[in-house]
Design a protein around this motif. Sequence first.
Motif, short mmCIF file in Angstrom:
data_model
loop_
_atom_site.label_atom_id
_atom_site.label_comp_id
_atom_site.label_asym_id
_atom_site.label_seq_id
_atom_site.Cartn_x
_atom_site.Cartn_y
_atom_site.Cartn_z
N LEU A 1 0.82 -1.21 0.00
CA LEU A 1 0.00 0.00 0.00
C LEU A 1 0.85 1.26 0.00
O LEU A 1 0.40 2.32 -0.47
CB LEU A 1 -0.92 0.00 1.22
N GLU A 2 2.07 1.15 0.52
CA GLU A 2 2.96 2.32 0.54
C GLU A 2 3.28 2.82 -0.86
O GLU A 2 3.65 3.98 -1.04
CB GLU A 2 4.26 1.95 1.27
N ARG A 3 3.15 1.95 -1.88
CA ARG A 3 3.45 2.34 -3.26
C ARG A 3 2.31 3.13 -3.91
O ARG A 3 2.50 3.74 -4.95
CB ARG A 3 3.72 1.10 -4.11
N CYS A 4 1.13 3.08 -3.34
CA CYS A 4 -0.05 3.68 -3.98
C CYS A 4 -0.08 5.19 -3.81
O CYS A 4 0.36 5.73 -2.77
CB CYS A 4 -1.32 3.09 -3.37
N PRO A 5 -0.61 5.90 -4.81
CA PRO A 5 -0.85 7.34 -4.61
C PRO A 5 -1.89 7.51 -3.51
O PRO A 5 -2.91 6.80 -3.48
CB PRO A 5 -1.38 7.80 -5.97
N LYS A 6 -1.65 8.45 -2.62
CA LYS A 6 -2.50 8.54 -1.43
C LYS A 6 -2.52 9.96 -0.87
O LYS A 6 -1.59 10.74 -1.10
CB LYS A 6 -2.02 7.57 -0.36
N VAL B 1 -4.21 7.10 5.72
CA VAL B 1 -4.21 7.64 4.35
C VAL B 1 -5.53 7.32 3.65
O VAL B 1 -6.29 6.44 4.07
CB VAL B 1 -3.04 7.08 3.52
N ARG B 2 -5.75 8.03 2.55
CA ARG B 2 -6.89 7.75 1.68
C ARG B 2 -6.34 7.33 0.32
O ARG B 2 -5.59 8.07 -0.31
CB ARG B 2 -7.76 9.00 1.52
N ILE B 3 -6.68 6.12 -0.10
CA ILE B 3 -6.22 5.58 -1.38
C ILE B 3 -7.44 5.41 -2.28
O ILE B 3 -8.41 4.74 -1.89
CB ILE B 3 -5.49 4.23 -1.19
N GLU B 4 -7.41 5.99 -3.47
CA GLU B 4 -8.57 5.95 -4.36
C GLU B 4 -8.39 4.99 -5.52
O GLU B 4 -9.28 4.87 -6.36
CB GLU B 4 -8.84 7.36 -4.92
N VAL B 5 -7.25 4.29 -5.59
CA VAL B 5 -7.00 3.37 -6.71
C VAL B 5 -7.03 1.92 -6.22
O VAL B 5 -7.01 1.66 -5.02
CB VAL B 5 -5.63 3.68 -7.37
N ASP B 6 -7.10 1.01 -7.16
CA ASP B 6 -7.04 -0.41 -6.84
C ASP B 6 -5.61 -0.74 -6.43
O ASP B 6 -4.68 -0.55 -7.23
CB ASP B 6 -7.43 -1.22 -8.07
N PRO B 7 -5.38 -1.22 -5.20
CA PRO B 7 -4.00 -1.49 -4.75
C PRO B 7 -3.26 -2.50 -5.62
O PRO B 7 -2.02 -2.53 -5.61
CB PRO B 7 -4.20 -2.04 -3.33
N SER B 8 -3.97 -3.30 -6.38
CA SER B 8 -3.27 -4.27 -7.26
C SER B 8 -2.60 -3.58 -8.43
O SER B 8 -1.73 -4.17 -9.09
CB SER B 8 -4.26 -5.32 -7.78
N THR B 9 -2.95 -2.31 -8.68
CA THR B 9 -2.37 -1.56 -9.82
C THR B 9 -1.20 -0.69 -9.40
O THR B 9 -0.59 -0.03 -10.25
CB THR B 9 -3.43 -0.69 -10.48
N CYS B 10 -0.91 -0.62 -8.11
CA CYS B 10 0.14 0.28 -7.62
C CYS B 10 1.52 -0.25 -8.01
O CYS B 10 1.78 -1.46 -7.94
CB CYS B 10 0.04 0.46 -6.12
N THR B 11 2.41 0.65 -8.38
CA THR B 11 3.76 0.25 -8.78
C THR B 11 4.79 1.07 -8.03
O THR B 11 4.48 2.09 -7.44
CB THR B 11 3.96 0.47 -10.29
#
Length: 238
Positions: free
Chosen positions: A160-165, A228-238
């Motif tokens: 999750l740390e890789r996701c835009p947030k 944090v607030r994450i609005e994307v699918d965590p499987s797509t985070c890079t």
Amino acid sequence: MRHTTTATLSAAIVGLLFAPWAAAQTLEQICPGAMAGTGALWGEVADSDAEMVLPGVRVVASWDYDGDEQRYEVHTGQDGLYVMCLPLETELAVRATGATATASPLAITLTETITRRDLSLSMTVGDSGERLWLCVDGGQSLINIQFARLVRCDEDWQPLERCPKTELGRITVHPVGAGSGMLREMVEQLVQEAKRIGANAVVYVQNGGGGTSFGGAQHLTSLTAEGVRIEVDPSTCT
């Protein structure tokens, strides 16, 4: 005026009540030195959805005495058992409560010196989309395994740390009680506080010493994480 008594459930009493012949024991063995007119209430507290016992949750009994509210509190033991020494022939309101959930009070009047009454408490936060996103050790941590009804970490998710947030603030929680239920208590508090600030996920989860190991739950002094607030699918985070 409210009078509160807090008691701890001893290992000896847990062993006593867990035995199949518990009902044959005397009040003096369960409530040493109890005053006349006292009875023992005991039972198991379980998650009504997961069908599992709940260690370390509070059980609270309250009643009226000459216009004053009296309260007696205990925590369940490792096997989800509780025992309380309470007045006989008195209408009691008994409920189980956790950091994020409280059951409706159960009206009980003790007419016998030893009475069993099991309690239920739903720890479900909602459907899978409402669970707090928390991934430690790729979802294989003690927190993820034991508290999957409170937190979510899917197998195909990236860290999750890789996701835009959107960062909403640092969260620190401490145990209120002690014993085997400390980790559950802190996870419940973490979920509650994260949702309070509008977070749907936490990242950089650490124990009180700044590490990511949670095996020795009874020795943990705190849990910290970034809400944090994450609005994307965590499987797509890079």
